[in-house]
Design an enzyme around this catalytic site. Structure first.
Site, short mmCIF file in Angstrom:
data_model
loop_
_atom_site.label_atom_id
_atom_site.label_comp_id
_atom_site.label_asym_id
_atom_site.label_seq_id
_atom_site.Cartn_x
_atom_site.Cartn_y
_atom_site.Cartn_z
N GLU A 123 1.19 4.63 -38.82
CA GLU A 123 2.41 4.02 -38.31
C GLU A 123 2.71 2.76 -39.11
OE1 GLU A 123 1.07 3.69 -34.25
OE2 GLU A 123 0.46 1.61 -34.50
N HIS A 144 2.31 -1.04 -30.00
CA HIS A 144 1.00 -1.43 -30.50
C HIS A 144 1.07 -2.81 -31.13
CE1 HIS A 144 -0.17 3.08 -31.03
NE2 HIS A 144 -0.44 2.65 -29.81
#
Lengths: 396, 292
Positions: B209, B247
């Site tokens: 990511e 996150h």
């Protein structure tokens, strides 16, 4: 968590980092009083009026002005307070200015030329250690410096066991070409700056510019401080610096429900469990011809109440033309989530945009049946590709 | 051979008697994982889920021969729990806890430098070797036995990938959730290396990511040393710069850590990069010439 310049400078000062002095003002009248006081404290003849918003590029956007008389302090402050400041970091909608920092003028004439530097403290994710990044090229966009003159950017990595060592602080001062009193001041500046960074559990400090004044003082003229949100539980005093006026109101509300929501400017809303899958779902929306209207992680317990709150949050955005719910039910059973969606839909009443629900994992088939037989205007899917096609079809 | 955990692994659960620890330890035992006990300081000598509770990890290791630990301790105490496990001689430490302060993790990373322990996570779903051991919080049934290794920064996206791989007629050898924090133990590159050396893995799915440079580092390593096909996906192609996407580590900070930049370098290094998360499974199948 971001904080304002004036708050960041309060923090720095607490750790003995020299700063450009200033006083906060909420009105033109307060600004004039602040200017008088700053002159008493520092002897400054001119003042810098600085808009306090959470965004860089304030100077170019017209949020920082030099005032040479008290009348100018009043006029400029009344212009800046209440203005909608647009900078390259605020986006086109800009940010409302509620207060200014009335600051001493630090570019006064003296024995030597003033010189601007750049300094930041941040985590080097590759090594898991903090670094001090600094440059002789201060007062400008550091990304531009990195691109055009990378050899003018220096880095000091900090050993977590030893901390910042004196020789490293000296090296910083030497690399910046300083000598005499300015050199000594810089050693102290770097040392105290790093202590402040560590002890406040910050995730980023950016001081641009760090100024060597004409009388060889080293001071922070601007200060950008970013605090590690995971560590705020041990810094209640710093948490008090949060200014929710600087945040998107919908994001603030989502936070109250413990929903992780980030507003974007697209036309397809989404509700997903898990941050990685949420980002992936946004990407899929784009590939299906839409633009994501938000990031939203509903977390592990996607029950009726949370789903309803999430729908309400997404629907606050008028740009939303469709909503994609993407839940991978692992330990959470899909049929439960489906029931939650049906209940939430009924509770909210008039949902006027098409909804595509993709439920995969435990009891996915039962969940699909539940959605299909609910009589609601909801399209169901099990495979991700199927969901992507349905998004495409409702946008067509 | 298997990666990190297998049917012989003896697992100790740190934060055993708490809600999370109890729930997931139960699930792990149901899966067939060899959980040998747990640690909750002050509750040593008690029994929980019919297993012994110890005051310290060292006691647990001594009494049970535990070699793997899984941590469900709250964020304020999790860094300490990791270091305790390393000190006690645990070989693989899986930390599930989300929200550990970065400063604490800097200390952990330093502490582990001269220890033999391998840390997975924190802020991760854990590690599962299909049909053998689940040391994590993932839904075990999704991970049908096969020969595809998965390394991922995310939880549900890992389950998604595993599900697609299984539905494409393949299966999973081991899946490693490395976590989405700025500082994590096992990196993408290290996880890929484990799979390259695993004779039960034929191909690797690598899911990353935005934020950091782990995928780029892994890609360069693969170009030099790779012996098996790698299929890659990077989440966050549509994420705006400077915003944290759930996150703690998922934030675009510059030009090198965008999804586009990572996908480009991965492609240049010979990785089969997919744009859409919906076609991970079918791409693995087509790369391996398996009829869908």
């Amino acid at each position: 968590m971001n904080i304002h310049e004036y708050q960041a400078k309060e923090v720095l000062k607490r750790y003995g980092v020299a700063i450009q002095e200033g006083i906060l003002a909420h009105s033109a009248e307060e600004a004039v009083e602040a200017a008088k006081k700053i002159t008493e404290q520092t002897g400054t003849q001119w003042w810098v009026i600085k808009a306090q918003v959470h965004a860089g590029g304030r100077g170019k956007g017209g949020g920082i002005k030099l005032a040479k008389t008290l009348d100018e302090v009043r006029d400029l402050s009344s212009q800046i307070i209440g203005m909608n400041l647009v900078t390259k970091q605020t986006g086109a909608e800009g940010k409302q200015v509620h207060m200014v920092l009335v600051s001493q003028d630090v570019f006064y004439p003296g024995a030597s030329e003033p010189k601007e530097f750049y300094m930041s403290v941040l985590l080097n994710r590759s090594t898991g250690r903090n670094i001090i990044m600094y440059s002789t090229e201060g007062g400008m966009d550091i990304e531009e410096v990195a691109e055009k003159t990378p050899h003018l950017i220096f880095k000091e990595e900090i050993d977590p066991k030893a901390g910042l060592m004196p020789f490293q602080a000296r090296k910083v001062a030497f690399n910046l070409g300083l000598s005499g009193n300015a050199y000594k001041e810089m050693v102290r500046f770097v040392t105290n700056l790093y202590t402040a960074y560590e002890q406040t559990d910050s995730s980023m400090f950016e001081i641009n510019p760090v100024l060597k004044t004409s009388d060889d003082k080293i001071i922070a003229v601007d200060a950008k401080v970013n605090l590690d949100e995971n560590a705020l539980y041990r810094h209640q005093d710093l948490y008090a610096y949060r200014d929710i006026r600087e945040e998107d109101p919908t994001e603030v509300e989502a936070g109250k429900y413990n929903l992780n929501y980030v507003k974007l400017d697209g036309n397809v809303g989404c509700m997903v469990n898990g941050a990685g899958l949420a980002m992936a779902t946004m990407d899929m929306i784009k590939l299906s011809g839409g633009e994501p209207a938000n990031f939203l992680d509903v977390g592990g317990t996607a029950d009726a109440k949370r789903v309803e709150e999430a729908f309400r949050i997404i629907l606050k955005d008028d740009n939303v033309k469709a909503i994609l719910v993407n839940i991978f039910g692992g330990i959470v059973r899909c049929d439960r989530v489906a029931q939650g969606i049906v209940d939430a839909y009924k509770n909210i009443g008039n949902i006027h945009v098409p909804i595509i629900v993709r439920l995969q994992g435990t009891n996915a088939e039962i969940a699909k049946k539940l959605i299909d037989e609910s009589g609601l205007e909801v399209l169901s899917a099990i495979e991700l590709q199927e969901a992507a096609m349905k998004v495409k079809s409702v946008l067509a | 051979m298997s990666v990190l955990v297998n049917k012989d692994s003896k697992i100790v659960v740190q934060g055993f008697t708490g809600n999370e620890g109890t729930f997931h330890a139960t699930q792990m035992i149901e899966f067939g994982t060899q959980v040998v006990g747990g640690v909750t300081p002050g509750k040593g000598g008690q029994k929980h889920l019919d297993l012994p509770v110890f005051n310290t990890v060292a006691d647990a290791v001594k009494q049970t021969g535990a070699d793997v630990s899984i941590i469900f301790v709250p964020p304020a105490f999790a860094a300490d729990a990791i270091m305790e496990a390393a000190e006690a001689g645990i070989g693989v430490i899986v930390c599930i806890t989300e929200g550990i302060p970065t400063k604490d993790m800097i200390q952990v990373k330093e502490y582990l430098r001269d220890k033999k322990a391998r840390l997975v996570g924190p802020n991760c779903p854990g590690v599962i070797t299909a049909g053998e051991a689940k040391v994590g919080i993932m839904p075990g049934f999704v991970f049908k036995k096969g020969r595809i290794g998965i390394v991922s920064k995310s939880g549900t996206l890992t389950y998604e990938a595993a599900d697609q791989v299984v539905k494409a007629g393949l299966g999973v050898s081991t899946a490693i959730g490395i976590g989405g924090d700025p500082i994590i133990g096992t990196t993408t590159r290290e996880a890929v290396e484990l799979f390259m050396n695993d004779n039960e893995t034929d191909a690797i799915v690598m899911i990353g990511e935005i934020g950091g440079s782990m995928e780029a580092e892994a890609a360069r390593w693969i170009k030099q040393n790779g012996t098996k096909p790698v299929i890659g996906f990077i989440a966050g192609q549509t994420a705006p710069p400077g915003r944290r996407m759930g996150h703690a580590g998922a934030i675009v900070g510059g030009a090198d850590d965008t999804a586009a930049a990572k996908m480009k370098i991965m492609r240049e290094c010979g990785i089969h990069v997919v744009d859409s998360p919906a076609i991970i499974g079918q791409t693995v199948a087509s790369v391996l010439n398996v009829p869908a």
